[in-house]
Each structure stands twice: as C-alpha cells, then as structure tokens.
Enzyme design. Sequence first.
Site, PDB file in Angstrom:
ATOM      1  N   LEU A  41      62.419 -20.956  13.946  1.00 51.37           N
ATOM      2  CA  LEU A  41      61.309 -21.169  14.278  1.00 51.37           C
ATOM      3  C   LEU A  41      60.388 -20.371  13.429  1.00 51.37           C
ATOM      4  O   LEU A  41      60.429 -19.196  13.355  1.00 51.37           O
ATOM      5  CB  LEU A  41      60.660 -20.903  15.784  1.00 51.37           C
ATOM      6  CG  LEU A  41      59.501 -21.397  16.126  1.00 51.37           C
ATOM      7  CD1 LEU A  41      59.395 -22.956  16.136  1.00 51.37           C
ATOM      8  CD2 LEU A  41      59.527 -21.111  17.943  1.00 51.37           C
ATOM      9  N   ASP A  42      59.403 -20.878  12.633  1.00 53.14           N
ATOM     10  CA  ASP A  42      58.540 -20.131  11.683  1.00 53.14           C
ATOM     11  C   ASP A  42      57.696 -18.865  11.941  1.00 53.14           C
ATOM     12  O   ASP A  42      57.498 -18.776  13.545  1.00 53.14           O
ATOM     13  CB  ASP A  42      57.651 -21.046  10.914  1.00 53.14           C
ATOM     14  CG  ASP A  42      58.226 -22.327  10.025  1.00 53.14           C
ATOM     15  OD1 ASP A  42      59.428 -21.887   9.362  1.00 53.14           O
ATOM     16  OD2 ASP A  42      57.856 -23.184   9.725  1.00 53.14           O
ATOM     17  N   TYR A  43      57.638 -17.723  11.428  1.00 57.27           N
ATOM     18  CA  TYR A  43      56.974 -16.807  11.610  1.00 57.27           C
ATOM     19  C   TYR A  43      55.701 -17.100  12.319  1.00 57.27           C
ATOM     20  O   TYR A  43      55.160 -16.415  13.219  1.00 57.27           O
ATOM     21  CB  TYR A  43      56.751 -15.974  10.465  1.00 57.27           C
ATOM     22  CG  TYR A  43      56.095 -14.583  10.603  1.00 57.27           C
ATOM     23  CD1 TYR A  43      56.690 -13.474  10.753  1.00 57.27           C
ATOM     24  CD2 TYR A  43      54.790 -14.596  10.271  1.00 57.27           C
ATOM     25  CE1 TYR A  43      56.072 -12.267  11.147  1.00 57.27           C
ATOM     26  CE2 TYR A  43      54.256 -13.256  10.359  1.00 57.27           C
ATOM     27  CZ  TYR A  43      54.863 -12.292  10.784  1.00 57.27           C
ATOM     28  OH  TYR A  43      54.354 -10.796  10.686  1.00 57.27           O
TER      29      TYR A  43
END
Length: 206
Positions: A41-43
């Site tokens: 899951l992206d930053y």
Amino acid sequence: MTKIILLNKPFGVLSQFTDGQGRATLADYIPHKGFYAAGRLDYDSEGLLLLTDDGALQHQISHPKRKMAKTYWAQVEGDITDDALMFLRRGVDLKDGLTAPAMARRLIDTDLWPRTPPIRERKSIPTSWVELTIHEGRNRQVRRMTAAVGFPTLRLVRMAIGHWKLDALQPGSYRMEEAPSPPRPKPNPKSKPPQRRNRPRRGTKQ
C-alpha cells in the site's frame, strides 16, 4: 493454522519493516516476527494491509494473476459526475493499457477518521468520494484512473481485500485472525518418475 494480520496502515508509513531514511515502517506498529506484507500500500495511502506468516498465502493474495478484489474509497477533487463513473466502470485507457472494468459508485457519507496531515483543499473547488473495486494490481492504479477521468485523488483509503475488511480498525491498529492455509499444488499424475537404468555387470557384453 495460518496467521494473518489486518493492519490499518496510517498515511506516511512504508509497507515494509526497514528503511534507511528514518521513515515510519511496519515495525512501528507490528511487534510480531515472521510476518510479511501480502502486497503493498503506497506511502501516501491509508487503510487495509494484510500480513501473513505463510508464504503460499502471501503469494495467493499479492500475485496479479489471482485478481483478488480490492476496494478503495477515494476522495477526489471536484464533484464526480455520472459520466466519470461510467468510464471507470467500462475501463480507463492508461499509459500501460486499458484497465479492466471496475465497480464504481458515489459515496455520500464516509464517516472516516481525519487524516494526519489533512489533505490540501481549495476553497473554490469541492471534493467528493467514490468507491472503487478493482481486480488488478497496477502501480498507483486508482489514482491514475480517477485522474484520467478528470478527478484527481486527494486521499485514498483501502477498505477491503477479498473477504478481509477494515471494519472498525483505527489507524495504526491491527487484529490477528486465523486463515486456512491455501492448497498446495498437487503432483501431476501424468508425470512419471525417472526410470532407473540397470547397469551391466562386469564381464557381460551389451
């Protein structure tokens, strides 16, 4: 039984346990050893991240060929239109090709926790929420899809992966569940073990 951790990953946390730049990681939230993120899951995204101690289950969840459904809530810039939703449902033409059709609907009441830090809003432009369910795993796909139909994503929260749901988990909190181990590949009945060739005894002719 296989163990699986459901974490509500906060904004600004890496989906890994180490980082050389001093950024927040999963190690700040998960005290258990031997667990690895199933997918990422992206930053700058929030919400459901699954971790498991079973490599086969990790592969089953994260591999693109499995096409496991993932549901997101996206806060977008502007009041999303019916035409934009229609394009999302049909598939959006991105630089890496046409996306598969998605389930898309407008959300009226999200009742989500406030993000820290909050999104940057422009007073002259409203925002709206859309729920998207996709079965692909392209890089930053939801953000690219909403931007392609004219409504850039300002905030993105993953709500579900397959049958696993975020439910009432608050940012930084997690719960552990038991999950049946995925079936192991069965041996192919058509494949035969290699035949052992008898070596001739000494003194015999071939």
